[in-house]
Each structure stands twice: as C-alpha cells, then as structure tokens.
Write an enzyme that holds these catalytic residues in place. Structure first.
Site, PDB file in Angstrom:
ATOM      1  N   HIS A   1       0.969  -1.257   0.170  1.00 50.19           N
ATOM      2  CA  HIS A   1      -0.061   0.057   0.005  1.00 50.19           C
ATOM      3  C   HIS A   1       0.987   1.211   0.078  1.00 50.19           C
ATOM      4  O   HIS A   1       1.912   1.275   0.643  1.00 50.19           O
ATOM      5  CB  HIS A   1      -0.868   0.106   1.205  1.00 50.19           C
ATOM      6  CG  HIS A   1      -1.581   1.291   1.672  1.00 50.19           C
ATOM      7  ND1 HIS A   1      -2.652   1.959   0.894  1.00 50.19           N
ATOM      8  CD2 HIS A   1      -1.210   2.341   2.330  1.00 50.19           C
ATOM      9  CE1 HIS A   1      -2.985   3.000   1.251  1.00 50.19           C
ATOM     10  NE2 HIS A   1      -2.108   3.553   2.125  1.00 50.19           N
TER      11      HIS A   1
ATOM     12  N   CYS B   1      -4.757   1.806  -4.286  1.00 53.23           N
ATOM     13  CA  CYS B   1      -3.829   2.929  -3.742  1.00 53.23           C
ATOM     14  C   CYS B   1      -2.698   3.091  -4.849  1.00 53.23           C
ATOM     15  O   CYS B   1      -2.014   4.547  -4.740  1.00 53.23           O
ATOM     16  CB  CYS B   1      -3.617   2.598  -2.166  1.00 53.23           C
ATOM     17  SG  CYS B   1      -2.629   1.081  -2.142  1.00 53.23           S
TER      18      CYS B   1
END
Length: 644
Positions: free
Chosen positions: A33, A101
């Site tokens: 992420h 993301c």
C-alpha cells in the site's frame, strides 16, 4: 519547491513474506500500500481519497520511504488536482488488484514530479496474477468487488491451501480499505469489476510514464459526461482490455489500456498535447511511438486496430504455423516418482548401515533425527490415509539437512540411497520444496547431487549395485523437485551446475533404469523451459524485456541458452544410442519442448545443424524400435523442428 515522498506499507502484515514462496513458487516480500506525502500531509486512496498527517494513518509507520523528487507546483494547484481526482477515485471503484492505492499514487507522482512509483510496487498485481495461485485466486478477489446480482453464484472460495489463502486475502482486503479512523471496514462492493489491464492516467507525466514502461499502449480519450458515443463504446474497450491486456495475455505479451477522461485532473491539457479535437478518440502506440489513430465509434475497426498492433509487436514464432499435434498434446506437467516405500523398513535398513560405520557423536545424532523426526513426518505426510497432510517445518528441515551432511561424509556412497529416497518424498511437499529452493547448492540436495556426480565420474565397472541405486534415487529426487517450479529452476540455473553435470552423463548410463530416470528429469527440465517461454514470451517473437512481467527466474530459465545447448547436445547423443522405446519417447518429448519455441536466431539452431540432429531423429523411424503411433508422430514432428 516541495519534496515529494512515497510511503510504502505491507497490507499483509508480513504474511506475504512468510507464505508467498509456498503458495506461489516465488518470493513476494509484501502486498504494498502506498501514499503520497507532500506539503506536510499524507494522501492515500481506499475509502475514497483521504488525508492525514504523515505517518498518522491507520496503517501506522511506513516500512519504506522513497524520495520521488521535488515538485514545482504550489499547494493550491495540488489541492485543486485532488478535488478533481475525488470524482475519479471513489470508494465504489476500488479494486484490490486493478484500481487501488498504487494506481492513485502513481497518478499523483506523475502529476507532481513527472516520475513513477517504483516498479516493484506497481507491477506487483501482474506478478501475482502470473502465478498459478494468483490466477486461481483472481475470481475470488473479483467477486469481492462486484455488486451482487439476483441469482448470481456466491463468492468463489479460495483455491487449495484454503485456510492459508483465506487468512492472507482477509488480512490484505481488510487493511486495504480500512477507514482512516482506525476502525477496519469491509471492502465496499463496486458497481462493476474493473478490467485488469486498465491503467488510469490523468496527466501528461503519468501517460508518458505508461508509454515508457509498456511496449504496447492503447489510449482511449473520452468525455463520458458529455459524450454519449463514449459511453456506448466504453464497455467494448473494457472487454478488449480484459481479453487483450497484459494480464489476460501470456506473460506480458499484451497491451496496456488506458482511459483518459478529459474532465479529470489534467486530462484536458493532456488531450491538447495530443491534438484531441473530438471524442471518442483512440490512439495506438508501439515502443512509445503513435502508429495509428481512430476517431468515433467503430467497434469492428477498434478490434482490428488492437489485433494489428499486437501482431506488429509480437509476430508469431515461425514454428507456430507448423502442424504439431503430438507436440501440442504433450502435457507439461512433470514426471514424478511418488511411490511410498515401507518407511519403517527403509529406516531399519539405513540404521544398519549407520551402525556398521565407525561410530561418532554426529552420526548417532543424525540417526536419532531420522528416527524421531524425519520418518514420523514422512509417515504422517505420505503413508497415513488422512485428509490432513502435515508440511515440513523449518526446524525439522534444518536438523535433517545437518544430519544429511554428516551421514554423506561418514558413510560409503553405496549405502546412502535410503536417505536420498526420504528426500525424494520430501521434495513433493511444497513447504519442504520452498525451503530447499532457498539454497539449492549449499543445501542437502546440493550435497547429494555432487556425490552422484562423483559416482558418474567413475568407470562403469566401478559402479556397483549400491552406487547404481544411489544414482537412480538422486535422479528421481531431482525429477520430483520440478513439481515446485521455484526449486526446479534453482537447481537447474543456480548453484554450481551439479544438476546438469549429473543429468548429462546419466542419459548415457549403461543401466536402463538410470537412463529412464535421467530422461524423465530431462523432460521435466525441458517442460519447465517451455512453460517459462510461454510465461515470459521469450523466444516467441518480438518480446521487449520491459514489457515482460514474469518472474526474473522464469526469464532466466527461458533465455539462458548456455545450459540448454549442453542439454540438447546430450539429448541428441542419447537418442542416437538409445534402444528402449519408453526412453526414446521421453527424450524426444524433451527435445520437442526445447525446440518448439527456441529463439529464432539462437545458438541452439546452429548446434542442431552441426550435430546433424534431423538425421539422428529420423533414424529412429527407420528401425523397428519405435512401434507406438503417438511416439512415431512425435519423432516425426521433432525431426521437422530440426534444421535440414
């Protein structure tokens, strides 16, 4: 000027690093992420676009911080960009693999600095999906992000290794879209499952980065808010992305598809840069150069242009036009030796060999390890009739490896084959195979294989029955190693070359059983090459390395001709001498895998001419040796692959 940082987190909380080799056959250190940090704020995408103080999000402190450079844009321009992006990066569009993301941070990095996020982050979904485990898990992940429809089937379960897969998937999914307030939330269902090869671009920098990093790009300039034809053609574009995109094609041999919404971010400026005067407009790029353009809604022409672009980028291998039904019918699954002996008898026999040797603390300890740890594990894993199959744990394997080294150094070679037979079974356990792959040359297999190579260096008359049994069992162990691609690759391409040094002379051994095992190992190695070529596109024509998303080890296996030349030479020589039809079948099957998609201008082609390989292969048809129809067909096809 303001500095721009990329914060990197692991959504799996360490599970990927622990379990990836076992599940996928390759090491994946994290499920990444990322967030952008600029102007004293951390910005990321999950439940929509969120902003926190750096390091204060629900993900905690980053594992890694990457300096992306500096931006000349002021904070007001950046905030205006984020306002536009919030319409594009909404919670309902989130997809763990396709629109996440990292899609957001890559877009932002391009807007702020003109750079991309690191490839190990943005290419992770493609790397994961290129593994059999990833491909099997894809439907489950897609179903998590698709709005349920009446009468639709339930979410697909995880593939085999379900408890492990489920825990890893749940950890990643819950972390991916947890709310910024530290209270994890379930991932929101999306209105649709986005196409796997769609790459968002909202500014010139991210679009040029896409052109630099992908050999083939199809760009769709659109204005879905004000352009009804754009909305009409969009489903077809999504379908083409799924069918012709990088993830849908073989190992990176597809196109990167991007939608550029002229109303999102700096899309209008990007449209002006490329002279967009009407929507929809499609542009087709090869190696960064625009080679075609299409305006308006023409479904047939859009499909034709995409197909033409892919043909220009990846022209088919010359052998693809040949009719090779027997070669095409070959299963690329490895030939395995799975018979489970009476383990108590094997242990008893081997203990008698240990007791007959000079006693020492190390051999006594090794005997105890085999008696109390190794054989109980093997019996529970392979002999017990139960649905629960315990895997080897590192502590057991470490003790067993130390015992193996001690016993190989203390016992005569002709007494060691029961020990090798135990490792033969262990190689069928994915956990043990992953552990062995971490250090193939220095580990127990390396010790055993080097001893086998020493046996083969002796004259045939010096190889008694015990040494023959040892050699035979080592070859079967190596054949079983190819059940786990990572271990097979490591033994073949890594280390000190002992595997190939054992295989090549074994193909010419006087004992028929040894030759059969060697031919089986040769086929497994050659089938691995063909699988790697299909996975990476290597040798299939026109593949650019930067477009290949497969594992580096796959690429090395597919393209390293040095050891392939040695193996091809040995196979041709062995085929000329062989008088057993079953061994001939395995030899020509190995040659079929190595030659079918061999590099067009590679060294193997020249070697075949020097060896007169076609005449050697055809010679097998001029005897009464080859009787089976399927074997004769395969021999004929392999002869056609050899230069005349």
């Amino acid at each position: 000027m303001a500095s721009v940082k990329l914060y990197i987190y692991d959504l799996s909380n360490g599970l990927a690093k622990q379990l990836s080799a076992q599940l996928t056959g390759r090491q994946i250190d994290g499920i990444w992420h990322t967030s952008i940090v600029v102007y004293g704020k951390e910005v990321f995408y999950g439940q929509g676009i969120s902003t926190t103080l750096p390091g204060k999000s629900h993900h905690g402190q980053p594992l890694q911080v990457v300096d992306l450079g500096e931006t000349a844009l002021d904070e007001e321009t950046w905030e205006e960009y984020l306002t536009d992006m919030r319409v594009h990066y909404t919670a309902d569009k989130y997809h763990l693999l396709d629109f996440n993301c990292n899609s957001f941070t890559n877009d932002c990095a391009g807007f702020l600095t003109g750079n991309s996020i690191p490839s190990f982050v943005k290419d992770l979904p493609t790397d994961f999906l290129s593994t059999p485990f990833g491909a099997a898990l894809r439907p489950t992940i897609d179903a998590m992000y698709r709005r349920p429809t009446p009468g639709a089937p339930a979410v697909a379960p995880p593939p085999p290794n379900q408890p492990v897969a489920a825990s890893l998937l749940q950890a990643v999914a819950s972390q991916a879209q947890a709310s910024p307030s530290n209270s994890p939330a379930s991932p929101l269902t999306a209105t649709e499952s986005l196409a796997g090869s769609l790459h968002p671009c909202t500014n010139s920098a991210s679009f040029h980065a896409l052109l630099r990093t992908h050999r083939v790009v199809v760009a769709f300039f659109t204005d879905p808010q004000e352009c009804p034809p754009c909305r009409v053609i969009a489903p077809l574009f999504d379908q083409l992305a799924a069918e012709k995109g990088i993830r849908a094609a073989t190992g990176g041999r597809g196109a990167a598809f991007t939608k550029i919404d002229l109303r999102v971010g700096a899309g209008q400026i990007l449209g002006l840069e490329w002279g967009i005067s009407t929507t929809p407009t499609f542009m087709f790029f090869l190696d960064g150069t625009k080679i075609a353009e299409l305006k308006g809604v023409d479904a047939g022409e859009l499909k034709a242009q995409v197909d033409l672009l892919l043909f220009q980028a990846y022209p088919p291998h010359p052998h693809s036009s040949l009719s090779l039904p027997a070669a095409e019918a070959l299963s690329l699954e490895p030939i395995l030796f799975t018979q489970v002996p009476a383990l108590d008898t094997v242990l008893s026999k081997f203990v008698s060999f240990i007791d007959a040797a000079p006693s020492s603390p190390t051999t006594s300890q090794a005997k105890e390890v085999l008696r109390t740890q190794v054989v109980p594990y093997l019996k529970a894993r392979f002999a017990a009739k139960t649905s629960s199959l315990p895997s080897a744990v590192p502590s057991l394997l470490t003790s067993w490896a130390a015992a193996t080294t001690a016993l190989v150094g203390a016992l005569p070679t002709d007494t060691l084959f029961p020990l090798v037979d135990m490792w033969r079974l262990a190689a069928l356990d994915l956990a043990a195979a992953a552990w062995l792959a971490s250090a193939p040359a220095a580990g127990p297999i390396g010790v055993l294989v080097r001893t086998a190579r020493d046996v083969l260096a002796q004259p045939a008359q010096a190889q008694d029955k015990g040494k023959r049994n040892y050699l035979l069992t080592v070859l079967r162990l190596l054949a079983n190693a190819f059940q786990t691609p990572a271990l097979g690759r490591a033994l073949l391409c890594g280390g000190d070359g002992a595997t190939l040094g054992t295989l090549v002379p074994a193909l010419l051994h006087v004992d028929a059983a040894v030759r059969t095992a060697a031919a089986s190992l040769a086929f497994n190695a050659a089938a691995g090459v063909q699988r790697a070529r299909l996975a990476t596109g290597a040798g299939l024509g026109g593949v650019n390395e930067r477009s290949t998303k497969a594992d580096d080890a796959d690429a090395a296996l597919a393209t390293d001709e040095e050891w392939q030349i040695e193996l091809v030479s040995a196979l041709v020589e062995a085929l000329e001498r062989e008088e057993g039809e079953d061994v001939v079948h395995r030899l020509v099957a190995a040659l079929a895998c190595l030659l079918r998609f061999m590099p067009v201008d590679g060294q193997v082609q020249g070697l075949l001419e020097v060896l007169g390989a076609r005449a050697t292969v055809q010679g097998k048809l001029q005897t009464t040796l080859v009787q089976k129809k399927e074997v004769r067909m395969l021999v004929e096809e392999v002869a056609s692959l050899c230069p005349s």
